[in-house]
Write an enzyme that holds these catalytic residues in place. Structure first.
Site, mmCIF file in Angstrom:
data_model
loop_
_atom_site.group_PDB
_atom_site.id
_atom_site.type_symbol
_atom_site.label_atom_id
_atom_site.label_comp_id
_atom_site.label_asym_id
_atom_site.label_seq_id
_atom_site.Cartn_x
_atom_site.Cartn_y
_atom_site.Cartn_z
ATOM 1 C CG ASN A 1 -4.564 -18.629 -3.241
ATOM 2 O OD1 ASN A 1 -4.654 -17.882 -2.260
ATOM 3 N ND2 ASN A 1 -3.488 -18.702 -3.974
ATOM 4 C CG MET B 1 1.350 -10.364 -0.667
ATOM 5 S SD MET B 1 0.200 -9.500 -1.753
ATOM 6 C CE MET B 1 0.014 -10.709 -3.088
ATOM 7 C CB SER B 2 0.617 -9.756 5.824
ATOM 8 O OG SER B 2 0.112 -11.052 6.070
ATOM 9 C CD GLU C 1 -2.764 -1.215 2.454
ATOM 10 O OE1 GLU C 1 -3.607 -0.342 2.683
ATOM 11 O OE2 GLU C 1 -2.539 -2.167 3.231
HETATM 12 N N1 HPA Z 1 0.290 -15.356 -2.910
HETATM 13 C C1 HPA Z 1 0.587 -14.299 -2.124
HETATM 14 N N2 HPA Z 1 -0.245 -13.854 -1.191
HETATM 15 C C2 HPA Z 1 -1.414 -14.486 -1.030
HETATM 16 C C3 HPA Z 1 -1.781 -15.588 -1.813
HETATM 17 C C4 HPA Z 1 -0.876 -16.050 -2.801
HETATM 18 O O1 HPA Z 1 -1.125 -17.014 -3.544
HETATM 19 N N3 HPA Z 1 -3.016 -15.976 -1.396
HETATM 20 C C5 HPA Z 1 -3.368 -15.135 -0.386
HETATM 21 N N4 HPA Z 1 -2.397 -14.238 -0.157
#
Ligand code: HPA
Length: 280
Positions: free
Chosen positions: A235, A211-212, A86
């Site tokens: 996912n 990413m966190s 961000e």
């Molecule tokens: N990659 C990076 N960050 C994510 C993903 C991913 O596949 N799924 C949820 N946050």
């Protein structure tokens, strides 16, 4: 101004609104914020009302600090967090976690949505984070060290506390909640990874990617607060998944596992409320 003073100003603003002394803090990731609604006798403070607090722009990140109890356990929950993509610095991203630590918590539970890389993972799994790899080349401790917060070179060999992890495994087993386990890699995003990047991550031993979480884990360790981590595998990662990745899929999966995840947290947080800070 020193970070220490900024933290104290934010802590004072929180204490003006709520006198409860939280023992456990939790950061609720993408789509996982609903858990905070289950706290009793709660006070909710919008991040916008807190001096120095960064404010998130991502859909699904409500942006409130919620303080309340779970059984007898006093809890502070962050409903939403900001990310480096961000435009925030790692120091800004980690600032709210520092405030939770300064409020006096002994343990910080970090949660996130993550892409699954380990071949035995499927979308909807929960994963105990047993370690991380920081692939951003950024660190929230960069800059002059403030000794009032922690040491210059903090040990990270038990970044995710083994005692808390044991309690989490036992709690999940008792509830019959399946719990995977693995290593989380922090990348900056906001683009998802390429299949080649995911093959590289798999080769270096990564189980899930997101990413966190890592900046908050680093500052909590810096401040002597124990950390437990849980990823919701929303996912399968790029190239493993047969469909293009999307934030919608991430949110849908987080919604689907909410009941299971909330149940686990509702038992895990009270179970760690009595665990003291680590000896330094
Ligand atoms: N990659 C990076 N960050 C994510 C993903 C991913 O596949 N799924 C949820 N946050």
């Amino acid at each position: 101004m020193k970070t220490y003073d900024l933290i104290q100003a934010t802590v004072a603003a929180v204490r003006e609104r709520c006198s409860l002394q939280p023992k456990v803090g939790i950061i609720l990731g993408s789509g996982l914020g609903a858990f905070a609604d289950s706290l009793q006798d709660k006070v909710a403070i919008s991040y916008g009302e807190l001096p120095n607090f960064p404010i998130s722009s991502v859909a699904g990140h409500a942006g409130r600090l919620v303080i309340g109890t779970l059984g007898d356990a006093p809890i502070v929950a962050m409903q939403g967090r900001v990310h480096m993509y961000e435009g925030y610095t790692p120091q800004e991203v980690a600032f709210p976690a520092r405030v939770l630590c300064a409020l006096g918590i002994n343990s910080l539970v970090v949660t996130n949505a993550a892409g699954g890389i380990n071949g035995s993972f499927k979308a909807g799994d929960l994963m105990l984070i047993n370690d991380h790899v920081n692939l951003t080349c950024r660190n929230p401790l960069t800059g002059p060290n403030e000794d009032a917060l922690g040491t210059r070179f903090p040990d990270m060999s038990t970044a995710y506390d083994p005692d808390l992890s044991d309690i989490l495994r036992k709690t999940a087993a008792r509830l019959s909640v399946p719990l995977q386990e693995g290593v989380y890699a922090w990348l900056t995003g906001p683009s998802y990874e390429t299949p080649a990047e995911i093959r590289m991550l798999k080769t270096i031993g990564i189980d899930a990617v997101g990413m966190s979480t890592v900046p908050e884990t680093i500052v909590a360790n810096h401040m002597g607060v124990r950390v437990a981590g849980i990823s919701c595998i929303t996912n399968l990662a790029a190239g493993i998944s047969k469909v293009p990745l999307s934030h919608e899929e991430v949110s849908e999966t987080a919604d689907r596992v909410r009941g299971c995840f909330t149940n686990l947290l509702a038992h895990f947080l009270p179970a760690i409320a009595q665990v003291p800070r680590r000896q330094r």
